[in-house]
Design a protein around this motif. Structure first.
Motif, PDB file in Angstrom:
ATOM      1  N   LEU A   1       1.040  -1.130  -0.054  1.00 30.12           N
ATOM      2  CA  LEU A   1       0.197   0.048  -0.171  1.00 30.12           C
ATOM      3  C   LEU A   1       0.948   1.138  -0.031  1.00 30.12           C
ATOM      4  CD1 LEU A   1      -2.865  -0.846   2.625  1.00 30.12           C
ATOM      5  CD2 LEU A   1      -2.736  -1.093  -0.069  1.00 30.12           C
ATOM      6  N   ALA A   2       1.869   1.270   0.760  1.00 27.75           N
ATOM      7  CA  ALA A   2       2.939   2.264   0.763  1.00 27.75           C
ATOM      8  C   ALA A   2       3.421   2.743  -0.514  1.00 27.75           C
ATOM      9  CB  ALA A   2       3.840   1.951   1.846  1.00 27.75           C
ATOM     10  N   GLY A   3       3.861   1.563  -1.316  1.00 26.50           N
ATOM     11  CA  GLY A   3       4.528   1.591  -2.656  1.00 26.50           C
ATOM     12  C   GLY A   3       3.495   2.103  -3.637  1.00 26.50           C
ATOM     13  N   ASN A   4       2.274   1.806  -3.296  1.00 26.15           N
ATOM     14  CA  ASN A   4       1.449   2.247  -4.437  1.00 26.15           C
ATOM     15  C   ASN A   4       0.641   3.542  -4.173  1.00 26.15           C
ATOM     16  OD1 ASN A   4      -2.003   2.371  -4.591  1.00 26.15           O
ATOM     17  ND2 ASN A   4      -1.063   1.308  -6.413  1.00 26.15           N
ATOM     18  N   GLY A   5       1.085   4.174  -2.938  1.00 29.30           N
ATOM     19  CA  GLY A   5       0.443   5.597  -2.900  1.00 29.30           C
ATOM     20  C   GLY A   5      -0.788   5.683  -2.209  1.00 29.30           C
ATOM     21  N   THR A   6      -1.358   4.433  -1.499  1.00 32.38           N
ATOM     22  CA  THR A   6      -2.671   4.278  -1.259  1.00 32.38           C
ATOM     23  C   THR A   6      -2.729   5.267   0.195  1.00 32.38           C
ATOM     24  OG1 THR A   6      -2.708   2.213  -1.857  1.00 32.38           O
ATOM     25  CG2 THR A   6      -4.309   2.726  -0.268  1.00 32.38           C
ATOM     26  N   ARG A   7      -4.011   5.926   0.231  1.00 36.25           N
ATOM     27  CA  ARG A   7      -4.176   7.133   1.152  1.00 36.25           C
ATOM     28  C   ARG A   7      -4.885   6.552   2.397  1.00 36.25           C
ATOM     29  NH1 ARG A   7      -5.078   8.962  -3.918  1.00 36.25           N
ATOM     30  NH2 ARG A   7      -3.656  10.898  -4.299  1.00 36.25           N
ATOM     31  N   ALA A   8      -5.817   5.445   2.294  1.00 31.47           N
ATOM     32  CA  ALA A   8      -6.412   4.952   3.566  1.00 31.47           C
ATOM     33  C   ALA A   8      -6.537   3.445   3.507  1.00 31.47           C
ATOM     34  CB  ALA A   8      -7.702   5.622   3.739  1.00 31.47           C
ATOM     35  N   ALA A   9      -6.609   2.824   4.601  1.00 35.44           N
ATOM     36  CA  ALA A   9      -6.809   1.420   4.417  1.00 35.44           C
ATOM     37  C   ALA A   9      -7.679   1.122   5.689  1.00 35.44           C
ATOM     38  CB  ALA A   9      -5.466   0.630   4.815  1.00 35.44           C
ATOM     39  N   VAL A  10      -8.917   0.056   5.284  1.00 33.86           N
ATOM     40  CA  VAL A  10      -9.609  -0.627   6.259  1.00 33.86           C
ATOM     41  C   VAL A  10      -9.083  -1.998   6.406  1.00 33.86           C
ATOM     42  CG1 VAL A  10     -11.761  -1.305   6.841  1.00 33.86           C
ATOM     43  CG2 VAL A  10     -11.622   0.853   5.618  1.00 33.86           C
ATOM     44  N   VAL A  11      -8.827  -2.427   7.946  1.00 34.40           N
ATOM     45  CA  VAL A  11      -8.300  -3.894   7.896  1.00 34.40           C
ATOM     46  C   VAL A  11      -9.254  -4.469   8.756  1.00 34.40           C
ATOM     47  CG1 VAL A  11      -6.392  -5.116   8.938  1.00 34.40           C
ATOM     48  CG2 VAL A  11      -5.560  -3.064   7.792  1.00 34.40           C
ATOM     49  N   PHE A  12      -9.863  -5.456   8.104  1.00 34.36           N
ATOM     50  CA  PHE A  12     -10.987  -6.292   8.696  1.00 34.36           C
ATOM     51  C   PHE A  12     -10.335  -7.367   9.653  1.00 34.36           C
ATOM     52  CE2 PHE A  12     -13.759  -6.041   4.680  1.00 34.36           C
ATOM     53  CZ  PHE A  12     -13.938  -4.907   5.089  1.00 34.36           C
ATOM     54  N   THR A  13      -9.273  -7.783   9.283  1.00 36.26           N
ATOM     55  CA  THR A  13      -8.398  -9.004  10.060  1.00 36.26           C
ATOM     56  C   THR A  13      -8.619  -8.913  11.616  1.00 36.26           C
ATOM     57  OG1 THR A  13      -7.068  -9.106   7.909  1.00 36.26           O
ATOM     58  CG2 THR A  13      -6.771 -10.740   9.588  1.00 36.26           C
TER      59      THR A  13
END
Length: 725
Positions: free
Chosen positions: A87-99
């Motif tokens: 995600l960091a490499g892709n430039g993603t701005r937000a993440a929801v972690v269900f796990t």
């Protein structure tokens, strides 16, 4: 403030661990987004499938070829660190972690969660979760969740934002909101809060133009300053916050900690936080949604200033118009409990009602009786007359089943319709049996409807409180900073490793802060003790002074009501002898600083005032009935330090200390404002001492004709924090 736009307003969403089966954790978000109308781009990431639920799949995040706003992560906990790096490499701005399987599982899960949080922070990724149910934006049709609850229907799009630490509670609340027709703007569950906390969501919602009311479910809080800042932001924005806080008992607190790995503090401290920022607290699910309904749809009532005891309070006079005398009395009882005055019906309106129905009651509650069936216009005129009289801030009406009577409903429509367009009319609350269509018609005109008559009265009180808070916003005493520390000279002489002041040092500190203390001085030998006693005048108190002995009575270190020089000499000698054989925990001799000699203060009551450091929210001031009674009755109130005089006064009332000051059994009345100022001064002193302070306890404050006088004080310090001053 944490930016949640990429989480709640994403233009593109990647699902990591996307499943071809819609009912799986990694499949449900795709189904929801597609079926419920999300207009942005959806990127399923699945290394073993070419297509996922009709969408082209990507073997890795890098294959997408462009940054995504939001990533939904549905992979095992053990793979989460690798995904975060992608995600960091892709430039993603937000993440929801269900796990799940992180801090709530303990052991290695705690360390995994800490690594996940660090990676997200370093990459600038807004992290929701792990172990969470996700988030939704109803207006933009964003469903970043694996709960199927939305497949059965969604609540209307509205202006209520809902945030919950618990996913199960959040899903149930979503269903109840849908059932109640309560319009939602956003829905967020925070889970383990490795990144976003409930406080962050509240603060963001405070600035969200599509949210007017915030509902929050809290099990615990690890960062008290963060929550206080969020609540302050909501108050400054004029957005009411309704909180359900669980874990109020010892058993409940343990359960909350194991459920979300959060720290559930003492309930009284949380209540002090909520009171400080005008939070509306709900103790049941029914109340949670009822308050949301009231605050999002109700018109704010007018308030009047009432002066009592030198202080002005904002009050909302209420008119109760009823078809049942018994129900009217029940509503009046609730109004009195909530502090809503019930002025009598104005003379002209009362005369008109008595002319039409001689046996009607024109007091307040106003009982039109069952004659409404035969004379519905009389009932409507009574409502209209009080609503437009200018004597009331709001009107609560109980009409039983009258709305279903064929002759009654058209008359009610005409009256409510006219009042809704009248600028001078007080807002109405209705209680009775009303079907859904009629209820919708009434609500559209600002008239809220309740089955339970008491709830109509409670709605008025809730809206009145909200109006008062909105009028006072920007004047939040809790956001003020304490003055610079004027006590540095005294504390500079205290070693950094010291954990307490002697009583003489503690009394000096209080006196410097303007707190009334018993006349006293420090004696280093018996003859000096006699000289001090004779200067002060008998009877006197002699108390052992040592930084290492806080509970002086345990070693015979307190002698009361000494009437002559020999008694003072003897007391000093006993104390010096007692200390001589004592040693500290590390084996060194206990230091004997001498004895404090103080004038014996006589009064008719004892008050305890103190400040202690809460591990979550910092310095908390307490007040209660003092002496040994504080341990027996535990009738205390608390507030966040520093306190304003008004906040201190409210605490004196809540703890029943005010009753001691009001004079009884021949005792004179004590100035309650002066007593409140004493409490405020102690809290200000605590705030000035800052990180060095652990506790201040003054027990007792003696209640005398001259006011409160401190007769004993304990100040404990935090070791090795001297540099903070």
């Amino acid at each position: 403030m944490v930016d949640l736009n990429s989480l709640l307003y994403p233009r593109s969403i990647a699902v990591i661990g996307a499943s071809t089966q819609p009912d799986k954790v990694g499949g449900m978000p795709i189904r929801l987004l597609r079926d419920l109308g999300y207009a942005g781009r959806i990127y399923p990431v699945n290394a073993s499938a070419a297509e996922v639920q009709g969408l082209p799949a990507y073997s890795s995040l890098s294959d997408i070829g462009e940054p995504v706003d939001l990533a939904i992560v549905a992979v095992p906990a053990s793979a989460s660190q690798d995904v975060m790096a992608q995600l960091a490499g892709n430039g993603t701005r937000a993440a929801v972690v269900f796990t799940s399987g992180f801090a709530e599982a303990g052991g290695a899960g705690v360390q995994m969660q800490e690594r996940l949080a660090r990676s997200a922070q370093q990459a600038g990724i807004t992290l929701l979760g792990p172990n969470c149910l996700g988030a939704m934006n109803l207006r933009e049709r964003v469903f970043a969740t694996f709960s199927p609850i939305a497949l059965s229907g969604t609540p209307p799009v509205g202006e209520v934002g809902l945030v919950s630490q618990s996913g199960a509670f959040g899903a149930y609340a979503f269903a109840l909101a849908r059932e109640a027709g309560l319009g939602l703007s956003h829905w967020v569950t925070t889970g383990n809060e490795a990144g976003l906390q409930v406080a962050d969501v509240i603060e963001w919602l405070a600035h969200d133009p599509n949210t007017r009311v915030i509902l929050a479910y809290i099990e615990g809080c690890r960062d008290g300053a963060r929550l206080r800042r969020a609540l302050a932001a909501a108050r400054a924005a004029g957005k009411p916050v309704v909180v359900t806080k669980v874990g109020t008992t010892e058993a409940g607190a343990r359960s909350a900690q194991s459920h979300t790995a959060s720290l559930a503090g003492e309930d009284a401290v949380y209540q002090a936080v909520f009171d400080a920022y005008g939070v509306h607290r709900a103790h049941t699910l029914e109340e949670f949604f009822r308050l949301g309904y009231v605050l999002s749809r109700g018109r704010r009532p007018a308030t009047w200033q009432r002066t009592s005891g030198g202080d002005a309070d904002a009050v909302t006079p209420l008119a109760i118009v009823t078809v049942s005398g018994g129900v009217g009395i029940m509503m009046a009882d609730r109004a009195e409990e909530l502090g809503l005055p019930l002025p009598p019906m104005p003379d002209d309106a009362a005369a008109a009602l008595r002319t039409a129905i001689p046996f009607a009651s024109t007091a307040n509650p106003i009982d039109v009786t069952g004659q409404i069936v035969a004379q519905p216009r009389v009932f409507m005129d009574a409502i209209a007359n009080v609503a437009r009289s200018g004597a009331y801030g709001s009107v609560a009406v109980f009409l039983a089943g009258g709305a279903n009577a064929p002759r009654f409903w058209p008359e009610l429509q005409q009256t409510i319709g006219a009042l809704s367009e009248a600028a001078d009319a007080a807002p109405l609350m209705m209680s009775g049996l009303v079907d859904d269509d009629k209820r919708a018609w009434l609500e559209a005109r600002g008239c809220l409807v309740f089955r339970e008559p008491g709830h109509a009265v409670e709605a008025v009180a809730t809206l009145a409180r909200a109006a008062a808070l909105e009028d006072a916003r920007g004047d939040d005493a809790m956001e003020g900073q304490a003055q610079s520390d004027p006590h540095d000279d005294l504390l500079r002489d205290i070693p950094p490793v010291a954990t307490a002041l002697s009583e003489y040092e503690a009394m000096r500190l209080l006196a410097e802060a303007g707190v009334p203390v018993a006349p006293h001085d420090l004696a280093r030998d018996a003859e000096e003790a006699v000289r001090i006693a004779e200067r002060l005048g008998y009877p006197v108190v002699v108390k052992l002074c040592s930084r290492e002995i806080l509970h002086k009575s345990d070693v015979g270190g307190v002698a009361l009501n000494l009437a002559n020089a020999q008694a003072v000499r003897d007391a000093f000698g006993r104390m010096a002898h007692a200390v001589a054989g004592l040693r500290t925990d590390n084996g060194t001799p206990v230091a004997f600083d001498g004895a404090l000699v103080a004038r014996m203060v006589r009064g008719w009551g004892e008050v305890m005032v103190g400040v202690r450091r809460d591990p979550v929210f910092g310095l908390v001031a307490l007040a209660g009935i003092g002496g040994t009674a504080v341990e027996i009755f535990r009738q205390t109130a608390c507030g966040l330090a520093p306190l304003s005089r008004e906040q201190a006064r409210a605490m004196l009332h809540a703890s029943r200390v005010a009753a001691l000051c009001e004079g009884h059994r021949g005792h004179p009345q004590v100035d309650l404002n002066a007593a409140a100022q004493v409490l405020a001064s102690v809290s200000q002193l605590a705030a000035e001492l800052g990180d060095r302070l652990d506790t201040i306890e003054i027990n007792p404050f003696i209640v005398t004709a001259q006011g409160l006088v401190a007769a004993d004080a304990v100040v404990t310090l935090r070791a090795d924090t001297h540099g903070a001053l």
